[in-house]
Design an enzyme around this catalytic site. Sequence first.
Site, PDB file in Angstrom:
ATOM      1  NE  ARG A  36      -4.336  -1.633   1.784  1.00 11.78           N
ATOM      2  CZ  ARG A  36      -5.365  -1.816   2.600  1.00 11.78           C
ATOM      3  NH1 ARG A  36      -5.313  -1.351   3.838  1.00 11.78           N
ATOM      4  NH2 ARG A  36      -6.442  -2.460   2.190  1.00 11.78           N
ATOM      5  CE  LYS A 195     -20.789 -18.704   5.835  1.00 12.54           C
ATOM      6  NZ  LYS A 195     -21.117 -18.186   7.180  1.00 12.54           N
ATOM      7  N   GLY A 352      -9.592  -9.355  -1.004  1.00 13.00           N
ATOM      8  CA  GLY A 352      -8.462  -9.951  -0.302  1.00 13.00           C
ATOM      9  C   GLY A 352      -8.075 -11.335  -0.774  1.00 13.00           C
ATOM     10  N   GLY A 375     -13.098  -3.638   0.618  1.00 11.40           N
ATOM     11  CA  GLY A 375     -14.511  -3.305   0.752  1.00 11.40           C
ATOM     12  C   GLY A 375     -15.007  -2.320  -0.283  1.00 11.40           C
TER      13      GLY A 375
END
Length: 395
Positions: A36, A195, A352, A375
């Site tokens: 980053r 999921k 991720g 996110g």
Amino acid sequence: MSWKTLDDMDLAGKRVLVRVDINVPVDKGAVTDTTRIERIVPTVTDILARGGKPMLVAHFDRPRGKVVPSMSLRVTVPALEAAFVCSVRLIETLEGAENLTEEARAADVLLLENIRFHPGEEANDPDFAARLAALGDIYCNDAFSAAHRAHASTTALAHLLPACAGRLMQAELQALEAALGNPARPVVAVVGGAKVSTKLDLLGNLVQKVDTLVIGGGMANTFLAAMGLDVGRSLCEHDMAATARDIMAKAGAAGCTILLPADVVVAREFAEGAAHEVTGAHACPPDAMILDAGPQAVARITAALDTAKTLIWNGPLGAFEIAPFDAATNAAAQHAARLSRDGRLISVAGGGDTVSALNRAGAAADFTYISTAGGAFLEWMEGRDLPGVAALKGA
């Protein structure tokens, strides 16, 4: 573009507040992964080269509006200086930033202490934002990964100062626009993970926008079960069967083809090198678990990629963390990488597990763009407006 970049700003002699994401992993007082930090180097060096004075505004961990010494940004200073090849000085308080010492003025780059030490940051408090704005002449947002947060340093500042996107933010937005905003068609999306319930909005948005949707990982098991197939002891959300059928119906109505694995790799235990076999998706033994897509499934995916112009990838196709259940993810990722390297495919990936899986496959370097935003990348894929981006558009 509906937002400005550094190219649109006169930086000479200007104080530039640069919102960055240097929320990096740390162990024993040292940064262990500088990815980053490396991503913000082009923005900082460009500002310096054009006569600007960067003051970095960043968060670290989640202090929730309180000063937590273990969450100080001081630990990042050596890594920042190594990456920028210049001096970086930490400014510990807002008062210190408002009354800079001679030593601070002499530093090439200033780093404001963890912005989340202040309760006004996450509250998007206008008075706090005004104090921040007084520290600079120009606001530059280079933190797409924080763009889904409506905080003082991600949204309010963009309305108080001349605002632009930094080089990393610019690259993210251009890549995302190329992938979903106005993509070259056909568009293929690969969505994997455990999921369905965590990616409902994502799937619902993608079936309206892409030509082919590849579903892998544990999510695929839920769709197979929804079609009436026995998935044995596999990870599966049986209570999401109706939702899965609804998504398939929406895809059909939108003309989107959903690719589910025609064959699967099954095992009786989830362990490195476990005994395994390939079966048809309809023939999973009742005592086995589906842990990867099979070779027929991979062949269908690579065939879809061969005719595609754009690829969006989020999530692995199987239990990629251990062999041999990484085979499908590796094969499909390497094929996409080859097509991208040859200029036949625009490939954008994020999330991720996705970045980790593509790195393990040795494919990440050849993808057109890899987002580290997490996110924010997912919320963009879900079709949501990101406050940090909307603020730049209105600036």
